[in-house]
Write an enzyme that holds these catalytic residues in place. Structure first.
Site, PDB file in Angstrom:
ATOM      1  N   GLY A  14       0.829  -1.203   0.000  1.00 19.33           N
ATOM      2  CA  GLY A  14       0.000   0.000   0.000  1.00 19.33           C
ATOM      3  C   GLY A  14       0.859   1.248   0.000  1.00 19.33           C
ATOM      4  O   GLY A  14       2.071   1.196   0.203  1.00 19.33           O
ATOM      5  N   GLY A  16       0.370   5.841   0.641  1.00 22.11           N
ATOM      6  CA  GLY A  16      -0.488   6.974   0.965  1.00 22.11           C
ATOM      7  C   GLY A  16       0.279   8.271   0.845  1.00 22.11           C
ATOM      8  O   GLY A  16       1.387   8.311   0.290  1.00 22.11           O
ATOM      9  N   GLY A  17      -0.308   9.325   1.390  1.00 19.09           N
ATOM     10  CA  GLY A  17       0.315  10.630   1.268  1.00 19.09           C
ATOM     11  C   GLY A  17       1.605  10.771   2.051  1.00 19.09           C
ATOM     12  O   GLY A  17       2.429  11.634   1.758  1.00 19.09           O
ATOM     13  N   PHE A  18       1.826   9.905   3.057  1.00 19.79           N
ATOM     14  CA  PHE A  18       3.009  10.022   3.897  1.00 19.79           C
ATOM     15  C   PHE A  18       4.095   9.008   3.548  1.00 19.79           C
ATOM     16  O   PHE A  18       5.194   9.083   4.073  1.00 19.79           O
ATOM     17  CB  PHE A  18       2.634   9.852   5.373  1.00 19.79           C
ATOM     18  CG  PHE A  18       1.898  11.040   5.928  1.00 19.79           C
ATOM     19  CD1 PHE A  18       2.573  12.198   6.280  1.00 19.79           C
ATOM     20  CD2 PHE A  18       0.524  11.005   6.088  1.00 19.79           C
ATOM     21  CE1 PHE A  18       1.904  13.286   6.787  1.00 19.79           C
ATOM     22  CE2 PHE A  18      -0.156  12.091   6.593  1.00 19.79           C
ATOM     23  CZ  PHE A  18       0.530  13.239   6.946  1.00 19.79           C
ATOM     24  N   GLY A  19       3.788   8.036   2.700  1.00 23.41           N
ATOM     25  CA  GLY A  19       4.810   7.062   2.353  1.00 23.41           C
ATOM     26  C   GLY A  19       4.214   5.739   1.926  1.00 23.41           C
ATOM     27  O   GLY A  19       3.006   5.614   1.734  1.00 23.41           O
ATOM     28  N   ASP A 136      -8.882  12.303   8.906  1.00 19.44           N
ATOM     29  CA  ASP A 136      -8.636  11.801   7.551  1.00 19.44           C
ATOM     30  C   ASP A 136      -9.366  10.470   7.342  1.00 19.44           C
ATOM     31  O   ASP A 136      -8.800   9.504   6.833  1.00 19.44           O
ATOM     32  CB  ASP A 136      -7.131  11.628   7.292  1.00 19.44           C
ATOM     33  CG  ASP A 136      -6.805  11.576   5.795  1.00 19.44           C
ATOM     34  OD1 ASP A 136      -7.651  12.021   4.987  1.00 19.44           O
ATOM     35  OD2 ASP A 136      -5.716  11.093   5.440  1.00 19.44           O
TER      36      ASP A 136
END
Length: 230
Positions: A14, A16-19, A136
């Site tokens: 997976g 996401g916006g952070f890594g 979020d």
């Protein structure tokens, strides 16, 4: 340490916006998910937020943080491995792609998932010593275990309210476009647990119709934003 656990980050499960998130295994054989925070972004606050907030939780519908690694500029969070991935893999009508062959879920299962998410949110808002606002909530941040029970994940944007404070101020909007509550855009209003409830409602709309609530590729302006179209 995180490199050893994930066999040099070979299996990505997976992002996401952070890594990115990688599948790993502890020396005792326990499977884990290792979130490697992107070193090119300002993830110091997100790292502290996630560790400080999720370490306060213990609930069947909240993902379990097992530990973290801090090696120079590299930051990694180690979570329990949740085998069925995110809810986003199962609810959209266009999910049957070469990279995603997850079968659709029944209405009964979707209802069970929706109720499980509510229980997790209620715990964050009412069951902890400090009220935790997730900020979020979206399908990508809801993980499903082997029985398709939901677990709320990714508290990198979370806000801790000391005591039982219900409203807090924010300098900038936090969250994902399409899920952020209207008050999240205005500093003078402040945010509360109701902001998470709004995001949850937007997610329920997606689960019901099987499409994303913000469609930037829509041919008509009335189709761009789900609530407006409804």
């Amino acid at each position: 340490m995180s490199k050893k656990i994930t066999n040099s980050f070979t299996e990505e499960v997976g992002r996401g916006g952070f890594g990115k998130v990688y599948k790993g295994k502890l020396p005792n054989g326990c499977l884990v998910a290792v979130k490697l925070l992107d070193a090119s972004k300002r993830n110091g606050e997100g790292f502290v937020n996630e560790v400080s907030s999720i370490s306060r939780t213990s609930h069947v519908n909240i993902v379990i943080l097992l530990g973290f690694c801090l090696e120079g500029n590299r930051k990694a969070l180690i979570y329990e491995f949740v085998p069925n991935g995110s809810l986003a893999n199962f609810i959209y009508n266009d999910r049957m792609t070469p990279n995603n062959t997850s079968p659709p879920l029944s209405w009964e299962k979707l209802q069970q998932i929706a109720l499980g998410i509510v229980r997790g949110l209620e715990y964050l808002h009412q069951g902890c010593n400090a009220r935790i606002l997730h900020l979020d909530i979206k399908p990508q941040n809801i993980l499903l275990d082997e029985n398709f029970s939901p677990k709320i994940a990714d508290l990198g944007l979370a806000k801790l309210c000391q005591g039982r404070d219900s409203i807090t101020s924010m300098m900038l909007a936090r969250g994902t476009l399409g899920y952020i509550a209207p008050e999240g855009w205005y500093r003078s209003f402040g945010i509360s647990n109701k902001s998470d409830v709004y995001s949850y409602g937007m997610m329920i709309l997606e689960m019901a119709e099987g499409r994303k609530n913000l469609n930037t590729e829509a041919s008509h302006s009335s189709l761009l934003y789900f609530p407006q179209r409804i």
